[in-house]
Design a protein around this motif. Structure first.
Motif, PDB file in Angstrom:
ATOM      1  N   VAL A 143       0.919  -1.346   0.084  1.00  0.00           N
ATOM      2  CA  VAL A 143       0.016   0.009  -0.066  1.00  0.00           C
ATOM      3  C   VAL A 143       0.943   1.285  -0.001  1.00  0.00           C
ATOM      4  N   PHE A 144       1.945   1.365   0.946  1.00  0.00           N
ATOM      5  CA  PHE A 144       2.777   2.532   1.136  1.00  0.00           C
ATOM      6  C   PHE A 144       3.596   2.740  -0.329  1.00  0.00           C
ATOM      7  N   THR A 145       4.046   1.681  -0.776  1.00  0.00           N
ATOM      8  CA  THR A 145       4.943   1.801  -2.114  1.00  0.00           C
ATOM      9  C   THR A 145       4.087   2.347  -3.148  1.00  0.00           C
ATOM     10  N   TYR A 146       2.754   1.901  -3.341  1.00  0.00           N
ATOM     11  CA  TYR A 146       1.768   2.695  -4.421  1.00  0.00           C
ATOM     12  C   TYR A 146       1.681   4.109  -3.955  1.00  0.00           C
ATOM     13  N   ALA A 147       1.469   4.333  -2.577  1.00  0.00           N
ATOM     14  CA  ALA A 147       1.409   5.752  -2.287  1.00  0.00           C
ATOM     15  C   ALA A 147       2.623   6.597  -2.630  1.00  0.00           C
ATOM     16  N   LYS A 148       3.716   6.208  -2.283  1.00  0.00           N
ATOM     17  CA  LYS A 148       4.817   6.903  -2.424  1.00  0.00           C
ATOM     18  C   LYS A 148       5.129   7.260  -4.009  1.00  0.00           C
ATOM     19  N   LEU A 149       4.857   6.164  -5.033  1.00  0.00           N
ATOM     20  CA  LEU A 149       5.159   6.190  -6.186  1.00  0.00           C
ATOM     21  C   LEU A 149       3.969   7.149  -6.885  1.00  0.00           C
ATOM     22  N   LEU A 150       2.918   7.141  -6.286  1.00  0.00           N
ATOM     23  CA  LEU A 150       1.855   8.070  -6.954  1.00  0.00           C
ATOM     24  C   LEU A 150       2.416   9.806  -6.499  1.00  0.00           C
ATOM     25  N   ALA A 151       2.997   9.861  -5.192  1.00  0.00           N
ATOM     26  CA  ALA A 151       3.449  11.203  -4.780  1.00  0.00           C
ATOM     27  C   ALA A 151       4.669  11.512  -6.084  1.00  0.00           C
ATOM     28  N   LEU A 152       5.576  10.674  -6.167  1.00  0.00           N
ATOM     29  CA  LEU A 152       6.571  11.066  -6.964  1.00  0.00           C
ATOM     30  C   LEU A 152       6.139  11.156  -8.414  1.00  0.00           C
ATOM     31  N   PHE A 153       5.055  10.365  -8.980  1.00  0.00           N
ATOM     32  CA  PHE A 153       4.737  10.923 -10.157  1.00  0.00           C
ATOM     33  C   PHE A 153       3.941  11.957 -10.394  1.00  0.00           C
ATOM     34  N   ILE A 154       3.413  12.524  -9.265  1.00  0.00           N
ATOM     35  CA  ILE A 154       2.915  13.815  -9.386  1.00  0.00           C
ATOM     36  C   ILE A 154       3.856  14.936  -9.610  1.00  0.00           C
ATOM     37  N   ILE A 155       4.732  14.733  -8.730  1.00  0.00           N
ATOM     38  CA  ILE A 155       6.101  15.854  -8.980  1.00  0.00           C
ATOM     39  C   ILE A 155       6.558  15.757 -10.338  1.00  0.00           C
ATOM     40  N   ILE A 156       6.984  14.235 -10.813  1.00  0.00           N
ATOM     41  CA  ILE A 156       7.442  14.169 -12.019  1.00  0.00           C
ATOM     42  C   ILE A 156       6.472  14.775 -13.141  1.00  0.00           C
ATOM     43  N   ILE A 157       5.301  14.699 -12.949  1.00  0.00           N
ATOM     44  CA  ILE A 157       4.289  15.259 -14.134  1.00  0.00           C
ATOM     45  C   ILE A 157       4.388  16.803 -13.954  1.00  0.00           C
ATOM     46  N   THR A 158       4.450  17.449 -12.845  1.00  0.00           N
ATOM     47  CA  THR A 158       4.388  18.772 -12.638  1.00  0.00           C
ATOM     48  C   THR A 158       5.741  19.116 -13.127  1.00  0.00           C
ATOM     49  N   GLY A 159       6.970  18.643 -13.061  1.00  0.00           N
ATOM     50  CA  GLY A 159       8.320  18.983 -13.588  1.00  0.00           C
ATOM     51  C   GLY A 159       8.270  18.831 -15.240  1.00  0.00           C
ATOM     52  N   ILE A 160       7.453  17.859 -15.791  1.00  0.00           N
ATOM     53  CA  ILE A 160       7.437  18.004 -17.013  1.00  0.00           C
ATOM     54  C   ILE A 160       6.482  19.134 -17.675  1.00  0.00           C
ATOM     55  N   VAL A 161       5.537  19.533 -16.938  1.00  0.00           N
ATOM     56  CA  VAL A 161       4.853  20.471 -17.220  1.00  0.00           C
ATOM     57  C   VAL A 161       5.661  21.960 -17.328  1.00  0.00           C
ATOM     58  N   GLN A 162       6.531  21.992 -16.220  1.00  0.00           N
ATOM     59  CA  GLN A 162       7.346  23.205 -16.096  1.00  0.00           C
ATOM     60  C   GLN A 162       8.331  23.099 -17.222  1.00  0.00           C
ATOM     61  N   LEU A 163       8.917  21.980 -17.562  1.00  0.00           N
ATOM     62  CA  LEU A 163       9.931  21.998 -18.495  1.00  0.00           C
ATOM     63  C   LEU A 163       9.206  22.512 -19.770  1.00  0.00           C
ATOM     64  N   CYS A 164       7.888  22.085 -20.208  1.00  0.00           N
ATOM     65  CA  CYS A 164       7.204  22.418 -21.221  1.00  0.00           C
ATOM     66  C   CYS A 164       7.103  24.022 -21.346  1.00  0.00           C
ATOM     67  N   LYS A 165       7.109  24.416 -20.329  1.00  0.00           N
ATOM     68  CA  LYS A 165       7.027  26.236 -20.279  1.00  0.00           C
ATOM     69  C   LYS A 165       8.274  26.898 -20.409  1.00  0.00           C
ATOM     70  N   GLY A 166       9.324  25.956 -20.373  1.00  0.00           N
ATOM     71  CA  GLY A 166      10.668  26.471 -20.725  1.00  0.00           C
ATOM     72  C   GLY A 166      11.593  26.863 -19.431  1.00  0.00           C
TER      73      GLY A 166
END
Length: 454
Positions: free
Chosen positions: A190-213
């Motif tokens: 359960v907690f492995t899935y939770a931590k991966l979800l948190a990190l993927f949220i951060i990663i997706i946010t980072g990709i959006v920021q990269l797209c903004k330059g």
């Protein structure tokens, strides 16, 4: 323990040996039954144990430590990539050793088979007295910092509160691991899935920021060229990957280990390396090097700048991540105490297993108590340097078993056969990250050596 006493006792001694069949719990041994650790863990459980053990406090603490010693964002990212590759090479070597010597205890068992009881004794006590409890204390402290940080947004949480909450975390998970292995693995899943979800949220946010330059922080400015500083940066980077070998410690409880061990290691290490590098990229799309160096909770600082009223979600997910990592360390480390005791190199009481629940309760309790002793120190980066020297020196010796056994016992069955270039590269790199920091961080290294000697 005599038979009559054993019938009345809550625990029974367990022999140390080969991997038992998946559904075998007891085996006739004269008038008594020999109680065995039961193979209950699937490939998915194995993956979540490794991922859950690796992804803990490191990714949320180490970005600051790596950047502190490298000086620039780009070099810090290179350190993260090399650390991941280094860990994957080590895991690949451990896959051969784990399938060849299928005993709980991992590198302790490998050193025992290769170099004999004295070297195994030294390795066992380094791991049990320094590496595992100190690592668990670091993760528990990080859990406390992230849980309490939302209540102290303008300052650091009180030191006493951080330590007390860390103790509570360890005690709760000690109860879970004493109660049932299935409970412990469910917590891990359960907690492995939770931590991966948190990190993927951060990663997706980072990709959006990269797209903004948002790439202004990705430079080589202020890069440090001192070799000792770079070596210390690997302590922080490699600490974040620490845990890739934990599944080997509970191989007796893994179903079909010859097939599932290398699969679990390969999938887990590849996933974690990708997640770590992309998470760091995400952090630096928003945070400047100065902001990262000034933050003890990098993910919280990142969330506060981007998520507005939902910023509270990141500390919660980080707390879940570190909670799961404490559970993974406790689950696997207690089996090392058990394995050493079965070889007669630790107190005999640690060989005891609950008959009804099949958990090594005394070993779990011992691990928990030692971890709480390390909570007397609350400087996380001092603890990382302290544990780093012992960890990579010991693992380097374990990897040395592979070429040594190729020469000394060439006829041993090897379901997996590793190219000898991999252990040679790993051993040379281990020497670099253990010898060079002795010059740069003599206090922590001296304390570690004195503890080993004692």
């Amino acid at each position: 323990m005599p038979a009559k006493q054993r019938e009345k006792s809550k625990y029974s001694e367990v022999p140390f040996g080969e991997v038992p069949p998946a559904e075998v719990v007891t085996a006739p041994a004269g008038d008594d039954d020999a109680i065995c650790l039961k193979a209950k863990m699937s490939l998915l459980n194995g993956i979540t144990v490794i991922v859950g053990s690796i992804i803990g406090s490191g990714i949320f603490v180490s970005p600051t430590g790596v950047l502190r010693y490298t000086g620039s964002v780009n070099v810090s990212l290179i350190v993260w990539i090399i650390s991941g590759a280094f860990s994957m090479v080590g895991a690949y070597c451990y896959a051969e050793l784990g399938c060849m010597i299928s005993k709980s205890g991992a590198d302790y068992a490998y050193i025992m088979e290769t170099f004999g009881p004295f070297m195994a004794f030294i390795r066992l006590w380094i791991e049990c007295m320094i590496v595992r409890p100190c690592s668990q204390a670091i993760v528990a402290l990080t859990f406390s910092v992230y849980v309490l940080k939302p209540f102290f947004p303008e300052c650091q949480p009180p030191d006493e509160s951080v330590r007390l909450l860390a103790v509570c975390c360890i005690m709760v998970l000690t109860f879970v691991n004493c109660w049932d292995v299935k409970w412990a693995t469910r917590v891990q899943d359960v907690f492995t899935y939770a931590k991966l979800l948190a990190l993927f949220i951060i990663i997706i946010t980072g990709i959006v920021q990269l797209c903004k330059g948002r790439t202004e922080h990705f430079t080589f400015e202020n890069t440090k060229t001192d070799v000792t500083e770079l070596a210390l940066s690997f302590y922080s980077g490699l600490f974040a990957y620490n845990g890739w070998n934990y599944l080997n410690f509970i191989i007796e409880e893994l179903k079909d280990p010859i097939k599932n061990l290398p699969r679990a290691i390969g999938i887990s290490c590849s996933l974690v390396t990708f997640v770590y590098v992309m998470t760091n990229v995400a952090f630096y799309t928003t945070l400047s090097p100065i902001e990262v160096l000034g933050s003890e909770a990098v993910a919280v600082t990142f969330a506060n700048q981007l998520y507005g009223v939902m910023a509270w979600t990141i500390p919660v997910f980080v707390a879940l991540s570190t909670f799961g990592a404490v559970n993974g360390i406790l689950l696997t480390s207690s089996r090392l105490f058990y394995a050493g005791a079965c070889e007669g190199q630790m107190p005999e009481i640690l060989t005891m297993i609950q008959i009804h629940r099949l958990t090594p309760t005394p070993a779990v309790l011992c691990m928990a108590l030692l971890s709480m002793l390390y909570l007397t120190v609350s400087d996380i980066f001092a603890l990382i340097n302290y544990v780093g020297f012992a960890t990579w020196l010991s693992i380097g010796v374990a990897v040395l078993c592979l070429p040594w056994l190729r020469w000394a016992q060439p006829n041993l069955p090897r379901p997996i056969r590793v190219n000898l270039a991999f252990p040679i590269v790993y051993i040379v790199a281990s020497l670099f990250v253990t010898i060079v920091p002795m010059i740069a961080s003599p206090v922590e290294t001296g304390e570690c050596l004195s503890t080993m000697w004692e």
